[in-house]
Design a protein around this motif. Structure first.
Motif, PDB file in Angstrom:
ATOM      1  N   GLY A 115       0.814  -1.210   0.000  1.00 30.35           N
ATOM      2  CA  GLY A 115       0.000   0.000   0.000  1.00 30.35           C
ATOM      3  C   GLY A 115       0.847   1.258   0.000  1.00 30.35           C
ATOM      4  N   TYR A 116       0.363   2.290  -0.666  1.00 29.87           N
ATOM      5  CA  TYR A 116       1.112   3.544  -0.764  1.00 29.87           C
ATOM      6  C   TYR A 116       1.191   4.243   0.599  1.00 29.87           C
ATOM      7  CZ  TYR A 116       0.248   3.223  -5.844  1.00 29.87           C
ATOM      8  OH  TYR A 116       0.173   2.814  -7.148  1.00 29.87           O
ATOM      9  N   PRO A 117       2.311   4.883   0.883  1.00 31.07           N
ATOM     10  CA  PRO A 117       2.389   5.694   2.107  1.00 31.07           C
ATOM     11  C   PRO A 117       1.572   6.971   1.941  1.00 31.07           C
ATOM     12  CG  PRO A 117       4.375   5.972   0.810  1.00 31.07           C
ATOM     13  CD  PRO A 117       3.576   4.903   0.123  1.00 31.07           C
ATOM     14  N   GLU A 118       1.174   7.560   3.056  1.00 26.19           N
ATOM     15  CA  GLU A 118       0.332   8.745   2.968  1.00 26.19           C
ATOM     16  C   GLU A 118       1.066   9.920   2.336  1.00 26.19           C
ATOM     17  OE1 GLU A 118      -3.240  10.671   5.549  1.00 26.19           O
ATOM     18  OE2 GLU A 118      -1.528   9.866   6.640  1.00 26.19           O
ATOM     19  N   SER A 119       2.393   9.926   2.447  1.00 24.37           N
ATOM     20  CA  SER A 119       3.170  10.982   1.797  1.00 24.37           C
ATOM     21  C   SER A 119       2.981  10.960   0.290  1.00 24.37           C
ATOM     22  CB  SER A 119       4.652  10.831   2.142  1.00 24.37           C
ATOM     23  OG  SER A 119       5.136   9.553   1.739  1.00 24.37           O
ATOM     24  N   LEU A 120       2.795   9.773  -0.282  1.00 20.11           N
ATOM     25  CA  LEU A 120       2.537   9.644  -1.718  1.00 20.11           C
ATOM     26  C   LEU A 120       1.057   9.876  -2.023  1.00 20.11           C
ATOM     27  CD1 LEU A 120       3.180   8.912  -4.640  1.00 20.11           C
ATOM     28  CD2 LEU A 120       3.119   6.493  -3.987  1.00 20.11           C
ATOM     29  N   ILE A 121       0.174   9.337  -1.189  1.00 24.63           N
ATOM     30  CA  ILE A 121      -1.268   9.477  -1.410  1.00 24.63           C
ATOM     31  C   ILE A 121      -1.655  10.951  -1.481  1.00 24.63           C
ATOM     32  CG2 ILE A 121      -3.555   9.021  -0.432  1.00 24.63           C
ATOM     33  CD1 ILE A 121      -2.298   6.531   0.921  1.00 24.63           C
ATOM     34  N   PHE A 128      -5.013   9.574  -8.808  1.00 30.07           N
ATOM     35  CA  PHE A 128      -5.937   8.805  -7.967  1.00 30.07           C
ATOM     36  C   PHE A 128      -6.996   8.100  -8.810  1.00 30.07           C
ATOM     37  CE2 PHE A 128      -9.933   8.782  -5.398  1.00 30.07           C
ATOM     38  CZ  PHE A 128      -9.548   7.812  -4.471  1.00 30.07           C
ATOM     39  N   LEU A 129      -7.307   8.643  -9.967  1.00 27.89           N
ATOM     40  CA  LEU A 129      -8.317   8.043 -10.833  1.00 27.89           C
ATOM     41  C   LEU A 129      -7.881   6.689 -11.380  1.00 27.89           C
ATOM     42  CD1 LEU A 129      -9.381  11.235 -12.834  1.00 27.89           C
ATOM     43  CD2 LEU A 129     -10.423  10.284 -10.764  1.00 27.89           C
ATOM     44  N   GLU A 130      -6.591   6.376 -11.273  1.00 24.34           N
ATOM     45  CA  GLU A 130      -6.089   5.075 -11.718  1.00 24.34           C
ATOM     46  C   GLU A 130      -6.236   4.006 -10.638  1.00 24.34           C
ATOM     47  OE1 GLU A 130      -4.948   4.607 -14.858  1.00 24.34           O
ATOM     48  OE2 GLU A 130      -5.527   6.699 -15.169  1.00 24.34           O
ATOM     49  N   MET A 131      -6.623   4.396  -9.418  1.00 19.29           N
ATOM     50  CA  MET A 131      -6.670   3.458  -8.308  1.00 19.29           C
ATOM     51  C   MET A 131      -7.948   2.617  -8.324  1.00 19.29           C
ATOM     52  SD  MET A 131      -3.830   4.111  -6.831  1.00 19.29           S
ATOM     53  CE  MET A 131      -3.014   4.858  -8.260  1.00 19.29           C
ATOM     54  N   LEU A 150      -9.041  14.328  -2.530  1.00 21.30           N
ATOM     55  CA  LEU A 150      -9.347  13.212  -3.426  1.00 21.30           C
ATOM     56  C   LEU A 150     -10.837  13.154  -3.761  1.00 21.30           C
ATOM     57  CD1 LEU A 150      -7.010  10.440  -1.951  1.00 21.30           C
ATOM     58  CD2 LEU A 150      -6.605  11.954  -3.908  1.00 21.30           C
ATOM     59  N   LEU A 151     -11.682  13.619  -2.848  1.00 20.11           N
ATOM     60  CA  LEU A 151     -13.112  13.697  -3.153  1.00 20.11           C
ATOM     61  C   LEU A 151     -13.368  14.697  -4.276  1.00 20.11           C
ATOM     62  CD1 LEU A 151     -14.878  13.648   0.352  1.00 20.11           C
ATOM     63  CD2 LEU A 151     -14.609  11.783  -1.278  1.00 20.11           C
TER      64      LEU A 151
END
Length: 345
Positions: A115-121, A128-131, A150-151
């Motif tokens: 899972g990605y770290p929050e620093s990357l998120i 984000f649309l690729e997730m 992100l919303l």
């Protein structure tokens, strides 16, 4: 160097026959392959297929317009995942194709398999649309600002399941949504409602209640269902009888005795399947006449379900003489001449 391997390169075949076809096509090209002199040979093409190594001078030190022109196999072979992580702003700014973005995502997935770290998120932006929901399920999101950003990116883009998972992961990590964020969620399908606290459900817009389907309520706690039931009664109160019953039915398991009597007063009836979902404490006080009116034409179904809750509790609380008036042959009521002495718990 191990390739990303998410999906086969559309220009590189995966079978022997397809490779032969590809070789015939590639042998007609006038431009040499990168790293090779002269027209492509069967051996050079096979080596390229197997190795997919980055050619000298092609490994970028930063993301710029030149990288956009890379072939997909070159992106896979030459672009480092750490460079992508440090350059998410450029990933979003440059006109990369969907195929190129999938390669980038694959590289980041390999860098962070848990899972990605929050620093990357926090810097994903439109990436984000690729997730997928499965990707987001691995995340640990603690920042409300990240959730809000992100919303905003997800609005109008069919990201309902991803948004629901994002909210779930944020709340599961101890995060608290604010009323403004709950309002922002109104544009998405309400898959997320069971992730909201009962207090926050009080801030849900009526437009959201109208979109809730029975499957969205699976997993909600009793306290959440209580809050949603109150919102639903308010949202649907102006509907006529049959429409009201249709909309309120998924919430009736939290109805009180007075709510059931309200249905009776509106000449609305339920079937025994719905009756079995109701709280015993709400059904037990109903008189035999009220039960008859609540079930209406569905009353004969009661005979086959006398052992099911809350029907069982209702039967044993009623005088047998009253039950006999139903004409269904239901037994188990209070014998004639006995009193029902209710002892509080």
């Amino acid at each position: 160097m191990r390739g990303c391997g998410c999906t086969p390169h559309p220009c590189i075949p995966t079978g022997v026959s397809r490779f032969q076809d590809w070789f015939l096509m590639a042998s007609q090209r006038s431009r040499p392959l990168p790293g090779y002199h002269g027209p492509p040979t069967y051996g050079s093409l096979l080596l390229l297929l197997v190795e997919k190594v980055c050619q000298p001078g092609r490994k970028p030190q930063r993301l710029d317009e030149n990288v956009v022109l890379y072939q997909e196999w070159e992106l896979d072979a030459c672009v480092d995942a750490a460079l992508l992580e440090a350059s998410m702003d450029r990933v979003n700014e440059l006109p990369f194709t969907y195929q190129q973005l999938r390669i980038f995502k694959c590289k980041l997935d390999q860098l962070y398999p848990l899972g990605y770290p929050e620093s990357l998120i926090g810097h994903l932006g439109y990436f984000f649309l690729e997730m997928t929901p499965e990707d987001i399920h691995k995340w640990n999101v603690t920042s409300l600002q990240v959730v809000k950003s992100l919303l905003i990116i997800s609005k109008g883009r069919e990201m309902d399941e991803q948004v629901a998972m994002l909210v779930k992961r944020y709340v599961a990590g101890g995060g608290h949504l604010d009323p403004d964020t709950v309002q922002d969620l109104a544009t998405f399908l309400p898959i997320y409602v069971c992730s909201l606290s009962p207090e926050l459900l009080g801030h849900v817009q009526e437009s959201v209640i109208w979109k809730i389907m029975p499957q969205h309520l699976v997993g909600c706690s009793l306290q959440q269902k209580d809050a949603l039931y109150l919102k639903a009664r308010q949202a649907f109160q102006h509907l006529n009888g049959s429409e009201y019953l249709l909309k309120i039915q998924p919430y009736l398991d939290r109805a009180s005795t007075e709510d059931l009597r309200d249905l009776i007063g509106r000449n609305l009836t339920v079937n025994v399947t719905t009756l079995k979902l109701l709280q015993p404490a709400a059904v037990k006080p109903l008189t035999v006449l009220e039960m008859q009116r609540l079930l209406g034409p569905n009353l004969p179904e009661l005979k086959a379900e006398t052992g099911a809750s809350p029907i069982r509790e209702w039967i044993i609380s009623k005088p047998q003489s009253d039950l006999d008036k139903l004409g269904l042959g239901i037994q188990g009521g209070i014998p004639n001449g006995y009193l029902d002495l209710h002892i509080p718990d």
